[in-house]
Each structure stands twice: as C-alpha cells, then as structure tokens.
Motif scaffolding. Structure first.
Motif, PDB file in Angstrom:
ATOM      1  N   SER A 163       0.821  -1.202   0.000  1.00 44.44           N
ATOM      2  CA  SER A 163       0.000   0.000   0.000  1.00 44.44           C
ATOM      3  C   SER A 163       0.859   1.258   0.000  1.00 44.44           C
ATOM      4  CB  SER A 163      -0.921  -0.008   1.217  1.00 44.44           C
ATOM      5  OG  SER A 163      -1.759   1.125   1.240  1.00 44.44           O
ATOM      6  N   TRP A 177      -6.105  -4.526  -6.161  1.00 42.68           N
ATOM      7  CA  TRP A 177      -5.971  -5.556  -5.135  1.00 42.68           C
ATOM      8  C   TRP A 177      -6.620  -6.840  -5.638  1.00 42.68           C
ATOM      9  CZ3 TRP A 177      -2.570  -4.895  -1.615  1.00 42.68           C
ATOM     10  CH2 TRP A 177      -2.415  -3.709  -0.878  1.00 42.68           C
ATOM     11  N   ARG A 189      -7.866  -3.753   1.739  1.00 41.13           N
ATOM     12  CA  ARG A 189      -8.655  -2.544   1.513  1.00 41.13           C
ATOM     13  C   ARG A 189      -8.610  -1.570   2.683  1.00 41.13           C
ATOM     14  NH1 ARG A 189     -14.213  -3.706   0.883  1.00 41.13           N
ATOM     15  NH2 ARG A 189     -14.335  -1.531   0.199  1.00 41.13           N
ATOM     16  N   ASN A 201      -8.721   3.727   4.394  1.00 39.88           N
ATOM     17  CA  ASN A 201      -9.256   2.811   3.399  1.00 39.88           C
ATOM     18  C   ASN A 201      -8.578   3.069   2.066  1.00 39.88           C
ATOM     19  OD1 ASN A 201     -11.223   1.441   4.985  1.00 39.88           O
ATOM     20  ND2 ASN A 201     -12.479   3.279   4.941  1.00 39.88           N
ATOM     21  N   SER A 202      -8.094   2.011   1.436  1.00 44.72           N
ATOM     22  CA  SER A 202      -7.450   2.155   0.146  1.00 44.72           C
ATOM     23  C   SER A 202      -8.483   2.488  -0.920  1.00 44.72           C
ATOM     24  CB  SER A 202      -6.725   0.863  -0.231  1.00 44.72           C
ATOM     25  OG  SER A 202      -6.255   0.926  -1.553  1.00 44.72           O
ATOM     26  N   TYR A 206     -10.645  -3.249  -6.683  1.00 42.70           N
ATOM     27  CA  TYR A 206     -10.337  -4.592  -6.200  1.00 42.70           C
ATOM     28  C   TYR A 206     -11.214  -5.636  -6.869  1.00 42.70           C
ATOM     29  CZ  TYR A 206     -14.297  -3.668  -3.016  1.00 42.70           C
ATOM     30  OH  TYR A 206     -15.523  -3.353  -2.478  1.00 42.70           O
ATOM     31  N   GLU A 232     -16.796  -4.284  -5.938  1.00 40.77           N
ATOM     32  CA  GLU A 232     -15.707  -4.759  -6.790  1.00 40.77           C
ATOM     33  C   GLU A 232     -15.770  -4.119  -8.185  1.00 40.77           C
ATOM     34  OE1 GLU A 232     -16.601  -7.976  -3.770  1.00 40.77           O
ATOM     35  OE2 GLU A 232     -17.765  -6.665  -5.080  1.00 40.77           O
TER      36      GLU A 232
END
Length: 324
Positions: A163, A177, A189, A201-202, A206, A232
């Motif tokens: 990250s 991710w 995440r 939070n990323s 993902y 997603e």
C-alpha cells in the motif's frame, strides 16, 4: 391453497419481470463504475510462457508486445523488501528449498535457466533475466501500465508495504488488489499507511474473492443481483474449459468432467456478464494459452483475457480488430 396462489403468482411474476428489467437496465439503480483503465490484454506472471516468470525481462517484453496489465504476486523478504514471486517457497522456481521470508534481498537465488510453464505442461520458458524483481522497480519502470497485485498470505506488514509503494508512486488508480481470500481482501482494503501514520481505506479498485464470486452467482440466479450494490471493479476466474487440459487442479472433485461441465454452464452466463459490464465491472478469464481458449473467453463475454503468451494474445486481438 388456491387463494394463496391467487396472490403468490402475480407477486412472483412481478418480481421476475422487475428483476429482468433492471438486469438489462442497471443504470437506473446503479452508477456505472469508472476505472482509470480498461484492459483486454493481461499478462499472467508477466507473460511467463515467453520469458522467465515475474522478472523485469518478462514485464518489459510483455509491455513491448502490447499488454495493458501485468498480473503479479508479491511476498516479503526477511529484511522487509516487497518482491514479485508467485511462490513463497522457491523450490519450483529456483531449485532451492527456501522461503522468501527467511532470506534477505541479496540472498535470493536466481530463477532456473529453464522454467516449466505452469499452465502449459511440457512447455518451458527461458530468458537472460533470472533475477527476482522488486515491486518498486515494476512501479518505477511502468508508471502507466496497470498492475494486478495478488496477495496470497494474510501478512499485515506485506500488505502495508504494498500500500505504501502504491501511494509513493501515485498508482492507486492503476493498481488492483487481488486475492481469493475475503479476509485478506478486507485487510488489503483497509491498511495502515507507514508514510502518514494512520489507518485509511485504500481507494484502489479490487477483485471479487472466491466467497464474493459465489455470492454473485447466488444473487444472479435468485434474481437479486440487479438490486444489490457491488464494490468490486473486476471479476476474474478460470476459463472452465482449460481445467484438466491446461490446468490440473489439486481438488479431486474438480477432476470430474461432469463437475467442470456444470461449472461452465453455471458461470459463463452472457446475461450476467453483460449486466456486470453495463455496471462498469471488467471480466477477466484466465489462463488462456491457446487460440481456441482466447476465442472462447471473448465469445463468452469477457472484457479481457489473461495469458502466459502475450505475443499470441496480441496477434489474436490484432486479427480480431482487423476483422471488425
């Protein structure tokens, strides 16, 4: 009984019609996802059928022939470096039965001179570059190429360092991710940033995990999918027809031709794929190392194909473009 049916049948019919309508018109209920990239060409392990897997030489070759995304796996060395390697144990790749986590960066052995392609038994790759690559070097050399980062182990330090590198190279929009495990994905995440010393939070897009993909199928077959929000941005799974031909699974149940036939019938649903595409979710099928598999993946509705042979895929896409 008849009185119950009098109310039940119209309700079920109304639900089915509403589900079908919103399945075909998802824009009414959901805002379409807008990712920074759209990939039709993905190189598995950097295109490991044409160069030694996960090396800078493989990545460079794949990008030169037209790949739009590099699929990689990462592990952490003893001295804290994030390196690109499919296996944690290096026996298959290097011939030495050691774990990456037990070695410092300078102690990592080189890859074998000739390495068998996992998804094409009896075929081998070679190349002048046999060094295990650093994730940072991949980010530095390919700033505009999307990278799909699969995390196989629930290692908080590994996830944090990945990250941090993503943020250092301003790659949150160009990195993805990926994990089959929902617990690992949750940790990916939400990571602790060592640079800013806080939990956050990323914002990276993902993939669906296995558990989430099974839930997706359940939602589709019960008619609930059009009504459920999805976080997603990518759905990625095996093209069923390669199983037991290009890929021999360890699970005995997956070695049954009947089981694979049922999986193919249940998963390759054009209606579901179109719905996901209309919601901005990209669908990647892998690992397609034959022309027939590439054709089958696109015919099924995949937006992208993952391969060990990037030149083969580039030629197929070029031919497809010329034909249209």
């Amino acid at each position: 009984m008849a009185s119950y049916l009098y109310y039940l049948l119209p309700a079920v019919g109304g639900y089915a019609l509403a589900s079908l309508y919103f399945l075909k018109n998802p824009h009414i209920l959901h805002k379409k996802k807008q990712t920074a990239f759209y990939c039709t060409h993905i190189s598995h392990r950097g295109g490991c059928g044409e160069r030694i897997e996960n090396t800078m030489g493989a990545f460079t070759h794949a990008v030169e022939v037209g790949t739009e995304m590099l699929e990689i796996d990462c592990h952490l060395t003893k001295d804290g470096h994030v390196v690109v390697s499919h296996d944690e144990n290096l026996l298959r790749q290097t011939g030495q039965d050691v774990n990456i986590s037990s070695l410092n960066l300078e102690e990592l052995p080189p890859y074998r001179e000739i390495l068998e392609v996992t998804f094409k038994t009896g075929h081998f790759s070679t190349g002048s570059d046999r060094n295990i690559a650093l994730l940072e070097d991949v980010f530095h050399k390919f700033p505009h190429i999307a990278v799909n980062i699969e995390v196989k182990e629930n290692n908080s330090m590994l996830i944090e360092k990945i990250s941090d590198l993503v943020k250092k190279y301003n790659r949150e929009a160009m990195s993805v991710w990926a994990s089959v495990d929902s617990t690992i994905m949750e940790n990916c995440r939400k990571t602790f940033c060592l640079l800013c010393c806080q939990w956050q939070n990323s914002s990276m897009p993902y993939m669906f995990t296995v558990k989430r993909a099974l839930k997706l199928l359940l939602l589709y077959y019960t008619g609930l999918l059009p009504f459920v929000p999805l976080g997603e941005s990518f759905l990625q799974f095996y093209l069923p027809q390669i199983i037991n031909r290009e890929y021999i699974p360890e699970m005995w149940i997956l070695r049954s031709r009947l089981v694979i036939f049922l999986i193919e019938r249940l998963t390759l649903r054009k209606g579901m794929f179109k719905h996901l595409r209309d919601r901005g979710i990209q669908i990647h099928l892998f690992v397609c190392n034959e022309e027939q598999d590439i054709e089958a993946a696109f015919a099924a509705g995949a937006t992208g194909v993952m391969t060990d042979y990037p030149t083969l895929l580039s030629n197929d896409i070029r031919r497809r473009t010329q034909d249209t």
